[in-house]
Scaffold this active site. Structure first.
Site, PDB file in Angstrom:
ATOM      1  N   TYR A  79       3.926  11.886 -10.693  1.00  9.86           N
ATOM      2  CA  TYR A  79       2.811  11.856  -9.725  1.00  9.86           C
ATOM      3  C   TYR A  79       3.076  12.949  -8.690  1.00  9.86           C
ATOM      4  CZ  TYR A  79       1.578   7.066 -11.342  1.00  9.86           C
ATOM      5  OH  TYR A  79       1.214   5.961 -12.074  1.00  9.86           O
ATOM      6  N   LEU A 102      -9.524  -1.931  -9.675  1.00  9.07           N
ATOM      7  CA  LEU A 102     -10.849  -1.528  -9.183  1.00  9.07           C
ATOM      8  C   LEU A 102     -11.492  -0.498 -10.117  1.00  9.07           C
ATOM      9  CD1 LEU A 102     -10.176  -1.152  -5.347  1.00  9.07           C
ATOM     10  CD2 LEU A 102     -10.933  -3.161  -6.629  1.00  9.07           C
ATOM     11  N   ARG A 147     -10.316   2.267 -10.806  1.00  9.56           N
ATOM     12  CA  ARG A 147     -10.077   3.512 -10.064  1.00  9.56           C
ATOM     13  C   ARG A 147     -11.088   3.738  -8.938  1.00  9.56           C
ATOM     14  NH1 ARG A 147      -6.218   6.435 -13.101  1.00  9.56           N
ATOM     15  NH2 ARG A 147      -5.771   5.369 -15.036  1.00  9.56           N
ATOM     16  N   GLY A 148     -11.523   2.645  -8.341  1.00 10.46           N
ATOM     17  CA  GLY A 148     -12.410   2.732  -7.176  1.00 10.46           C
ATOM     18  C   GLY A 148     -13.842   2.384  -7.520  1.00 10.46           C
ATOM     19  N   LEU A 158     -15.195  -0.138  -8.900  1.00 12.22           N
ATOM     20  CA  LEU A 158     -15.604  -1.515  -8.570  1.00 12.22           C
ATOM     21  C   LEU A 158     -15.727  -1.752  -7.060  1.00 12.22           C
ATOM     22  CD1 LEU A 158     -13.658  -3.400 -11.373  1.00 12.22           C
ATOM     23  CD2 LEU A 158     -16.123  -3.543 -10.974  1.00 12.22           C
ATOM     24  N   PRO A 216     -14.336   8.796 -18.337  1.00 18.68           N
ATOM     25  CA  PRO A 216     -15.677   8.546 -18.908  1.00 18.68           C
ATOM     26  C   PRO A 216     -16.580   7.674 -18.019  1.00 18.68           C
ATOM     27  CG  PRO A 216     -13.977   8.292 -20.585  1.00 18.68           C
ATOM     28  CD  PRO A 216     -13.247   8.491 -19.287  1.00 18.68           C
TER      29      PRO A 216
HETATM   30  N1  LIG Z   1       1.011   2.560 -15.836  1.00 20.40           N
HETATM   31  C1  LIG Z   1      -0.013   3.390 -15.821  1.00 20.40           C
HETATM   32  O1  LIG Z   1      -0.363   3.985 -16.856  1.00 20.40           O
HETATM   33  C2  LIG Z   1      -0.763   3.624 -14.561  1.00 20.40           C
HETATM   34  C3  LIG Z   1      -1.947   4.371 -14.582  1.00 20.40           C
HETATM   35  C4  LIG Z   1      -2.631   4.558 -13.387  1.00 20.40           C
HETATM   36  C5  LIG Z   1      -2.156   3.989 -12.221  1.00 20.40           C
HETATM   37  N2  LIG Z   1      -0.992   3.274 -12.214  1.00 20.40           N
HETATM   38  C6  LIG Z   1      -0.451   2.689 -10.972  1.00 20.40           C
HETATM   39  O2  LIG Z   1      -1.368   1.768 -10.454  1.00 20.40           O
HETATM   40  C7  LIG Z   1      -1.739   2.121  -9.114  1.00 20.40           C
HETATM   41  C8  LIG Z   1      -3.197   1.778  -8.861  1.00 20.40           C
HETATM   42  O3  LIG Z   1      -3.950   2.468  -9.798  1.00 20.40           O
HETATM   43  P1  LIG Z   1      -5.458   2.877  -9.733  1.00 20.40           P
HETATM   44  O4  LIG Z   1      -5.627   4.136  -9.009  1.00 20.40           O
HETATM   45  O5  LIG Z   1      -5.914   2.823 -11.128  1.00 20.40           O
HETATM   46  O6  LIG Z   1      -6.042   1.708  -8.826  1.00 20.40           O
HETATM   47  P2  LIG Z   1      -7.441   1.163  -8.385  1.00 20.40           P
HETATM   48  O7  LIG Z   1      -7.064   0.157  -7.371  1.00 20.40           O
HETATM   49  O8  LIG Z   1      -8.288   0.770  -9.537  1.00 20.40           O
HETATM   50  O9  LIG Z   1      -8.179   2.416  -7.705  1.00 20.40           O
HETATM   51  C9  LIG Z   1      -7.682   2.975  -6.541  1.00 20.40           C
HETATM   52  C10 LIG Z   1      -8.703   3.891  -5.903  1.00 20.40           C
HETATM   53  O10 LIG Z   1      -9.882   3.166  -5.602  1.00 20.40           O
HETATM   54  C11 LIG Z   1     -10.484   3.662  -4.394  1.00 20.40           C
HETATM   55  N3  LIG Z   1     -10.754   2.521  -3.489  1.00 20.40           N
HETATM   56  C12 LIG Z   1     -11.926   2.232  -2.910  1.00 20.40           C
HETATM   57  N4  LIG Z   1     -11.850   1.123  -2.169  1.00 20.40           N
HETATM   58  C13 LIG Z   1     -10.607   0.691  -2.260  1.00 20.40           C
HETATM   59  C14 LIG Z   1      -9.922  -0.413  -1.704  1.00 20.40           C
HETATM   60  N5  LIG Z   1     -10.507  -1.294  -0.913  1.00 20.40           N
HETATM   61  N6  LIG Z   1      -8.628  -0.557  -2.003  1.00 20.40           N
HETATM   62  C15 LIG Z   1      -8.004   0.305  -2.827  1.00 20.40           C
HETATM   63  N7  LIG Z   1      -8.630   1.395  -3.375  1.00 20.40           N
HETATM   64  C16 LIG Z   1      -9.912   1.580  -3.095  1.00 20.40           C
HETATM   65  C17 LIG Z   1      -9.496   4.647  -3.805  1.00 20.40           C
HETATM   66  O11 LIG Z   1      -9.981   5.961  -4.081  1.00 20.40           O
HETATM   67  P3  LIG Z   1     -10.641   6.825  -2.899  1.00 20.40           P
HETATM   68  O12 LIG Z   1      -9.628   6.865  -1.808  1.00 20.40           O
HETATM   69  O13 LIG Z   1     -10.916   8.145  -3.526  1.00 20.40           O
HETATM   70  O14 LIG Z   1     -11.889   6.067  -2.481  1.00 20.40           O
HETATM   71  C18 LIG Z   1      -8.208   4.412  -4.568  1.00 20.40           C
HETATM   72  O15 LIG Z   1      -7.445   5.578  -4.727  1.00 20.40           O
HETATM   73  C19 LIG Z   1      -1.435   3.619  -9.021  1.00 20.40           C
HETATM   74  O16 LIG Z   1      -1.211   4.024  -7.695  1.00 20.40           O
HETATM   75  C20 LIG Z   1      -0.199   3.720  -9.873  1.00 20.40           C
HETATM   76  O17 LIG Z   1       0.933   3.356  -9.122  1.00 20.40           O
HETATM   77  C21 LIG Z   1      -0.323   3.073 -13.380  1.00 20.40           C
END
Ligand SMILES: NC(=O)c1ccc[n+]([C@@H]2O[C@H](COP(=O)([O-])OP(=O)(O)OC[C@H]3O[C@@H](n4cnc5c(N)ncnc54)[C@H](OP(=O)(O)O)[C@@H]3O)[C@@H](O)[C@H]2O)c1
Length: 333
Positions: free
Chosen positions: A57, A207, A209-210, A212, A231
Site C-alpha cells: 500500500y 461499504l 469501497r464507499g 454503500l 466495475p
Molecule cells: N485483503 C484484501 O484483499 C483487501 C483488499 C482491499 C482492502 N483491504 C483492507 O480493508 C480495508 C478497508 O477496505 P475498503 O477500502 O475496501 O473499505 P470500505 O470500507 O468498503 O471503503 C472505504 C472507503 O469508503 C469511503 N467512505 C465513505 N463513507 C465512509 C465511512 N463512513 N466510513 C468509511 N469509509 C467511508 C471512503 O472513501 P472516500 O474517502 O474516497 O470517500 C473510504 O476510503 C483497507 O484499508 C485494507 O486495509 C484488504
C-alpha cells in the site's frame, strides 16, 4: 468496545478494525497523511485495536504512516495485521504475487523496519501465489512465529481448499476477505469452512469501497482505482448501484441510521466470528461507522435490507477481470 477473539488461537481485537489502505495516495485518489494519523489515533481512543495494512500500500508508505501514528501508543495495545507478497514496479504497476519462503522472510524484514517494531501480530499473504504450494508459504511464516517475529498467521482471499491446507500446517487466526451486502460469495463454502475450522473472518469492502455510503469519487479524480478499474463504479453500473443505496437510505431514515451504518451493522449481524475492517480515512467517516455499533437489526430489518441491496441486484463484479483472476477465493468457491 466489545472484543472478539480471532479464531481458536488468535488475538482478541475490538469488534471493528481499521484498514489504512486509503490513507496512502494513489489508492482512492489523494490522501491527507495528517488526517490519516489523526484517524488512527481516534480509532484507538474508541477501542479499535486491529490495524490493517499491506507492505505494497503506497509501496511502504502505509506502514511508515502507521509507524508514525503508533509512536506514542503502547505496542501491546494494538494488533497489527500486515499483508505481503504483491509485486510492484517503481511506477506502481502490479506484477503478480510472490509467496516463496525466501521472499516471505525478505518482505517481513523490510516490514519490521518500516513499522519500527520487533514483531507483527498477524502476517498474511495478500493473495495465494499459484506457483508456490500454500504449505511452503505458511511454513515460512510458521518459522517466523517460532523465531518471534510474527505472532499469528492469517490468509487473504483464499478459497476453502487452500484454507484447509494452510490450517493443517499452522493454525490460521483469520481470513481477510471481501464481504458486504453487495459481495456475499463467501457464504457458499468459505464461511462454512472457516466456521468448521474455528477461523475468524476479518471483512473488508464492507461499504463496497464507499459505494454503500452513497458518496462516490468524481470520475475526474486522479489516482483513484475505483474510477479507473472497479466495475461497480463504471458508468451504467454506478447509477444502478446508487439506486440501491437510495433504497437502503429509506430504511435507514426510519431507524435514524445512514446507509453506511446499515451496511456495517448488516455485516456484524452475520456472526460473532466476523470483524468488519473499516476503510475510514478521515475522522468524520470513522465517527459515522463507529455509530453502527449502536445499531441493532432485527429479522424484519434484515429482510428489508436484503430486499433492497443484494449481489443479485448489484451491477458489476467486485473486481475487474485481471484482478478476479488473482482471487483463489473466487476460483475455488
Ligand atoms: N485483503 C484484501 O484483499 C483487501 C483488499 C482491499 C482492502 N483491504 C483492507 O480493508 C480495508 C478497508 O477496505 P475498503 O477500502 O475496501 O473499505 P470500505 O470500507 O468498503 O471503503 C472505504 C472507503 O469508503 C469511503 N467512505 C465513505 N463513507 C465512509 C465511512 N463512513 N466510513 C468509511 N469509509 C467511508 C471512503 O472513501 P472516500 O474517502 O474516497 O470517500 C473510504 O476510503 C483497507 O484499508 C485494507 O486495509 C484488504
Amino acid at each position: 468496545m466489545q472484543t472478539i477473539k480471532l479464531g481458536r488461537t488468535g488475538p482478541a481485537v475490538g469488534a471493528l478494525g481499521l484498514g489504512c489502505m486509503g490513507m496512502s495516495p494513489g489508492v482512492y485518489g489523494p490522501a491527507d497523511e495528517a488526517e490519516g494519523v489523526a484517524t488512527i489515533h481516534a480509532a484507538i481512543d474508541a477501542g479499535v485495536t486491529l490495524i490493517d495494512t499491506g507492505d505494497f500500500y503506497g509501496m511502504g508508505h502505509n506502514e511508515m504512516l502507521i509507524a508514525r501514528a503508533l509512536e506514542d501508543v503502547p505496542r501491546s495495545g494494538v494488533v497489527i495485521s500486515v499483508k505481503f507478497g504483491a509485486l510492484r514496479d517503481p511506477a506502481g504497476a502490479f506484477g503478480g504475487n510472490d509467496g516463496r519462503p525466501q521472499a516471505v522472510k525478505n518482505f517481513l524484514a523490510y516490514t519490521l523496519r518500516r513499522l519500527r517494531t520487533d514483531y507483527i501480530d498477524i502476517y498474511r499473504p495478500a493473495r495465494v501465489d499459484p506457483a508456490v504450494p500454500i504449505e511452503d508459504t505458511i511454513g515460512a511464516i510458521a518459522d517466523m512465529v517460532r523465531t518471534g517475529y510474527v505472532r499469528h498467521i492469517g490468509l487473504s482471499e483464499a478459497g476453502a481448499q487452500t484454507i484447509r491446507r494452510a490450517h493443517a500446517v499452522h493454525p490460521i487466526a483469520d481470513l481477510q476477505i471481501e464481504y458486504s451486502l453487495m459481495s456475499r460469495s463467501i457464504e457458499t463454502t468459505i464461511l462454512p469452512t472457516t466456521r468448521q475450522l474455528g477461523i475468524a473472518i476479518t471483512a473488508y469492502g464492507v461499504l463496497s469501497r464507499g459505494l454503500l455510503s452513497g458518496r462516490v469519487p468524481s470520475p475526474s479524480t486522479k489516482g483513484d482505482i475505483r474510477v479507473v478499474r472497479m466495475p461497480r463504479f463504471k458508468e451504467g453500473n454506478l447509477e444502478k448501484n446508487l439506486r440501491l443505496v437510495e433504497a437502503l437510505r429509506q430504511i435507514g431514515n426510519e431507524k435514524g441510521a445512514s446507509p453506511a451504518q446499515l451496511a456495517v451493522a448488516w455485516v456484524r449481524s452475520r456472526g460473532d466470528d466476523i470483524v468488519p475492517v473499516l476503510g475510514a480515512r478521515r475522522r468524520e467517516q470513522l465517527k459515522e461507522t463507529l455509530g453502527a455499533l449502536e445499531l441493532k437489526l432485527d429479522a424484519a430489518d434484515i429482510a428489508r435490507i436484503d430486499a433492497a441491496v443484494s449481489p443479485k441486484l448489484t451491477a458489476g463484479a467486485r473486481y475487474d477481470a485481471p484482478q478476479m483472476a488473482h482471487l483463489d477465493s473466487e476460483a475455488h468457491v
